[in-house]
Design a protein around this motif. Structure first.
Motif, short mmCIF file in Angstrom:
data_model
loop_
_atom_site.label_atom_id
_atom_site.label_comp_id
_atom_site.label_asym_id
_atom_site.label_seq_id
_atom_site.Cartn_x
_atom_site.Cartn_y
_atom_site.Cartn_z
N ALA A 89 15.97 -34.60 13.14
CA ALA A 89 14.39 -34.98 12.19
C ALA A 89 14.41 -34.86 11.07
O ALA A 89 13.95 -36.04 10.98
CB ALA A 89 13.41 -33.67 13.71
N CYS A 90 15.12 -34.24 10.55
CA CYS A 90 14.82 -34.15 9.28
C CYS A 90 15.70 -35.42 8.50
O CYS A 90 15.13 -36.51 7.55
CB CYS A 90 15.78 -32.89 8.37
N HIS A 91 17.09 -36.13 9.40
CA HIS A 91 17.51 -37.28 9.01
C HIS A 91 16.36 -38.62 9.08
O HIS A 91 16.32 -39.35 8.16
CB HIS A 91 18.56 -37.36 10.39
N ILE A 92 16.10 -38.39 10.62
CA ILE A 92 14.53 -39.92 10.45
C ILE A 92 14.39 -39.77 9.25
O ILE A 92 13.70 -40.61 8.91
CB ILE A 92 14.51 -39.84 12.18
N LEU A 93 13.52 -39.11 9.02
CA LEU A 93 12.14 -38.56 7.79
C LEU A 93 13.13 -39.65 7.13
O LEU A 93 11.99 -40.36 6.21
CB LEU A 93 11.78 -37.55 7.99
N CYS A 153 19.07 -34.91 2.95
CA CYS A 153 18.15 -33.77 4.52
C CYS A 153 18.53 -33.04 3.90
O CYS A 153 19.38 -32.19 3.77
CB CYS A 153 19.37 -34.22 5.60
N PHE A 154 17.27 -31.74 3.45
CA PHE A 154 16.81 -30.36 3.08
C PHE A 154 17.92 -29.68 4.60
O PHE A 154 18.10 -28.80 4.27
CB PHE A 154 15.54 -29.74 3.06
N ILE A 155 17.70 -30.22 6.28
CA ILE A 155 18.48 -29.63 6.69
C ILE A 155 20.07 -29.12 6.76
O ILE A 155 20.53 -28.23 7.70
CB ILE A 155 17.76 -29.57 7.94
N ALA A 156 20.18 -30.41 6.37
CA ALA A 156 21.72 -31.06 7.06
C ALA A 156 22.49 -29.97 5.70
O ALA A 156 23.60 -29.73 5.72
CB ALA A 156 21.69 -32.53 6.70
N PHE A 165 28.17 -26.40 9.06
CA PHE A 165 29.28 -26.84 9.65
C PHE A 165 28.54 -28.84 9.34
O PHE A 165 27.87 -28.58 8.84
CB PHE A 165 28.78 -27.00 11.22
N GLU A 166 29.48 -29.31 9.93
CA GLU A 166 29.88 -30.38 9.48
C GLU A 166 28.49 -31.14 10.44
O GLU A 166 28.57 -31.24 11.60
CB GLU A 166 31.08 -31.04 10.08
#
Length: 158
Positions: free
Chosen positions: A70-74, A139-142, A147-148
């Motif tokens: 979800a973070c990536h898509i946003l 991305c805030f979450i990534a 981890f990768e």
């Protein structure tokens, strides 16, 4: 109170799995719980069925994977809009691997996002593909996991 550039979040998680014996033993209780954030709808949670959880409820591992996607898509949609790329459809079939360790704990080894993105014919497909790398870096979450997180996008114009 948050300062400019800082954002505070809160969630309430309530265990609902006491079947009368509490945690008297490992199999005596349900892993069911409810997650709420403010006045939003409740998320029914549990453990993964491998850990005696309820398969009809979301488990923390699925929620982590979903948060990364979800973070990536946003970020991706934001960057496409800024770059003049018109996204018509986006679906991600994210996959992740968690491994258990000898002491009984575990950790994610990796996650791969697999977005399939439809853009308007005539828009720059190469630019659309490259924006995934930029979205990942924002991305805030990534940026918060250890981890990768890979991304293998597919861009379509049909």
């Amino acid at each position: 109170m948050s300062r400019k550039g800082e954002h505070d979040y809160s969630a309430t998680v309530v265990w609902t799995g006491n079947s009368g014996q509490g945690t008297k033993n490992y199999r005596a209780f349900s892993r069911d719980h409810e997650i709420t954030c403010g006045n939003k709808p409740t998320i029914a949670g549990s453990a993964d069925p491998a850990f005696l959880g309820n398969s009809s409820r979301y488990n923390p591992e699925e929620l982590l994977l979903s948060s990364l996607s979800a973070c990536h898509i946003l970020w991706y949609l934001h960057l496409c809009a800024d770059a003049g790329i018109t996204v018509l459809n986006y679906i991600d079939s994210a996959k992740g691997r968690m491994v258990e360790t000898k002491n009984g704990s575990g950790h994610f080894e990796n996650v791969t996002l697999n977005p399939v993105v439809n853009i308007v014919p005539g828009d720059d497909s190469e630019l659309a593909k490259s924006l995934h790398k930029k979205a990942h870096s924002y991305c805030f979450i990534a940026n918060s996991v250890n981890f990768e997180v890979d991304c293998e996008p597919e861009i379509r114009t049909d």
